[in-house]
Design a protein around this motif. Structure first.
Motif, mmCIF file in Angstrom:
data_model
loop_
_atom_site.group_PDB
_atom_site.id
_atom_site.type_symbol
_atom_site.label_atom_id
_atom_site.label_comp_id
_atom_site.label_asym_id
_atom_site.label_seq_id
_atom_site.Cartn_x
_atom_site.Cartn_y
_atom_site.Cartn_z
ATOM 1 N N ARG A 23 0.831 -1.211 0.000
ATOM 2 C CA ARG A 23 0.000 0.000 0.000
ATOM 3 C C ARG A 23 0.863 1.257 0.000
ATOM 4 N N ASP A 26 2.155 1.748 -3.481
ATOM 5 C CA ASP A 26 1.077 2.258 -4.319
ATOM 6 C C ASP A 26 0.902 3.766 -4.116
ATOM 7 N N GLY A 37 -4.066 7.107 -9.725
ATOM 8 C CA GLY A 37 -4.533 5.845 -9.185
ATOM 9 C C GLY A 37 -5.395 5.076 -10.161
ATOM 10 N N LEU A 40 -3.221 3.133 -12.520
ATOM 11 C CA LEU A 40 -2.729 1.878 -11.949
ATOM 12 C C LEU A 40 -3.821 0.817 -11.942
ATOM 13 N N ASP A 166 -4.907 -10.020 -7.216
ATOM 14 C CA ASP A 166 -3.961 -9.639 -6.155
ATOM 15 C C ASP A 166 -3.818 -10.706 -5.075
ATOM 16 N N ILE A 192 2.175 -5.020 -8.236
ATOM 17 C CA ILE A 192 3.107 -4.091 -7.589
ATOM 18 C C ILE A 192 4.189 -4.815 -6.785
#
Length: 505
Positions: A23, A26, A37, A40, A166, A192
């Motif tokens: 996080r 990110d 955002g 992404l 994820d 990520i």
């Protein structure tokens, strides 16, 4: 400013992160490097869609299960792209759409503007070719209950493949613990940074095939974040094995002493000894109970065998050894206890396994130059807790073991963990398979680690390389099936892998 992106590769990265770290990465990409955002989110959805189309090209009916957070936002992107491709798409929403905020709301709006329809997730459709799990993502910290648990149970009960975005919903991103209920994914696409929970705990059971994308983030995004752990595999750890000198003799390659094999348990010591030979030790002696010393090496004459009646008989053998592996078949009778007490009083590099670990649990102590190799049950006895507590957070359990007993700890299991003294990073092995849950596999690992230690690797290097060589050999042996794999099959694969002759797994 232009920044070099961290490239995606066919091989997974070796860096593992906790959810809070990802996080932060990110946020850094958005707030410092100026990547919106929603951009992404669009990249994540596009990567996931490419994976599912490549993996299941015949799928024509796709159902997306969407939550109310950013994981649901990724799912809306997948739905929009699939619809644009002419696929039949249904989006089933858990939680009210008016709770969707931020980038996820933008993604939801883009899907609706493209003609997409969102339905309440009352029941799963009877006919679909593929599901996309976009329910919960990485932020879960409490058990899954109520309607969410019901939907996950229904998803696990149907036969269509499931792609998780994820993290499989319900799987804790840091520990791999199932939080009441979790999606059993056919594939997971992680973004990520690779989450630690995909490799420890129940991660390997629930994640399915694992794919990764860094979403073209600049490499500098990652510069300030210390890893939670390092993923290790044989492709990388094999580099730690030094090449053999052209004028080497057997004494240059190390002498391993295996101490174990109480009456009725001679096979464990024999397996450890043979594994040490196949992993490259120049000499291996098995110190075992006199009852079977005369015949233990009948079909493996390369092993030297010495019958030991009592601890005093070990002294001359220890003097010649570079490394001692103690525990395979040792037992907890007076004979085994005496040998263990003798080894603890002497200074030699040790690999400690099986009943030697159980004896250590009875009289705890700290050793600077040993490698401890407990399975979860032995680890529980060492720490005085339950096996369930060990498995609930394997990384923390390995840390506690190392802090209490010193040296290097190898916590065996799915996602074997190697933990040395701080501040070194813990390591998680990403190889191995369920076929290795077989009698004697741990004895083979003990022999492999001892052999690598005898060949000049330090304790942590030997543990990391040994775990990965053992796991890769298990994967090689499982090419003809996991069921029925035995410890001897793992030994048979060691030589080729340790010489780079069998390729990479």
């Amino acid at each position: 400013m232009n920044y070099r992106p961290l490239p995606d590769t066919d091989r997974l990265p070796y860096a593992l992160y906790r959810a809070d770290q990802v996080r932060r990465l990110d946020r850094l990409a958005i707030e410092v490097f100026g990547i919106p955002g929603i951009e992404l989110m669009n990249r994540a959805g596009a990567v996931a869609y490419r994976v599912l189309r490549a993996r299941w090209p015949q799928a024509r009916r796709i159902t997306v299960l969407a939550g109310t957070g950013n994981n649901g936002g990724d799912g809306y992107v997948v739905a929009r792209l699939a619809q644009a491709d002419g696929l039949a798409v249904r989006v089933l929403q858990l939680g009210e759409t008016d709770r969707v905020r931020g980038e996820a709301a933008l993604s939801l709006g883009a899907y609706r503007n493209a003609g997409g329809v969102i339905e309440a997730a009352r029941e799963l459709p009877p006919a679909t070719d593929l599901y996309v799990d976009a329910l919960l993502g990485t932020g879960l910290e409490r058990p899954v209950t109520g309607r969410w648990a019901e939907v996950i149970a229904a998803l696990n009960a149907q036969r269509a493949p499931v792609v998780a975005l994820d993290m499989p919903s319900g799987l804790h991103a840091d520990t791999g613990r199932v939080m009441g209920a979790a999606v059993r994914a056919s594939a997971t696409v992680s973004f990520i940074g690779l989450k630690l929970g995909l490799f420890v705990g129940a991660g390997a059971q629930y994640r399915g095939e694992l794919h990764f994308s860094a979403l073209d983030l600049p490499a500098r995004v990652y510069a300030g974040e210390i890893l939670a752990a390092a993923r290790i595999d044989w492709a990388r750890e094999s580099r730690s094995l030094p090449p053999r000198s052209r004028i080497a003799h057997k004494g240059d390659c190390g002498h391993v002493l295996v101490v174990g094999g109480a009456p009725g348990m001679s096979g464990a010591a024999r397996l450890a000894g043979e594994a040490a030979l196949r992993a490259g030790a120049g000499l291996v002696t098995v110190a075992t109970h006199p009852r079977h010393a005369e015949w233990l090496n009948l079909d493996r004459p390369e092993l030297m065998v010495s019958g030991v009646e009592s601890a005093g008989d070990l002294d001359a053998l220890i003097e010649r050894a570079d490394v001692v592996a103690i525990g395979p078949g040792l037992g907890r009778t007076d004979w085994g206890r005496g040998l263990w007490a003798r080894m603890r009083a002497l200074s030699r590099p040790l690999v400690v396994d099986a009943d030697a670990l159980n004896l250590l649990a009875e009289t705890p102590g700290c050793g600077p130059d040993w490698v401890l190799t407990p399975h979860p049950g032995e680890a529980a006895r060492l720490l005085g807790v339950t096996t369930a507590e060990i498995e609930s957070d394997r990384l923390a359990s390995a840390r506690r073991l190392q802090e209490r007993f010193g040296g290097v700890v190898v916590l065996k299991g799915a996602g074997t963990i190697v933990r040395g003294p701080a501040p070194r990073l813990p390591a998680v092995c990403s190889q191995g398979n369920p076929g290795m849950a077989t009698a004697g596999a741990g004895d083979v690992l003990t022999g492999v680690i001892a052999a690598l230690r005898a060949q000049g690797l330090d304790a942590e290097e030997a543990a990391r390389a040994g775990v990965c060589l053992h796991a890769a050999a298990g994967d090689r042996a499982a090419h003809t099936g996991e069921r029925g794999l035995i410890a001897g099959d793992i030994i048979a694969a060691l030589r080729g892998l340790s010489n780079g002759l069998d390729g990479e797994d």
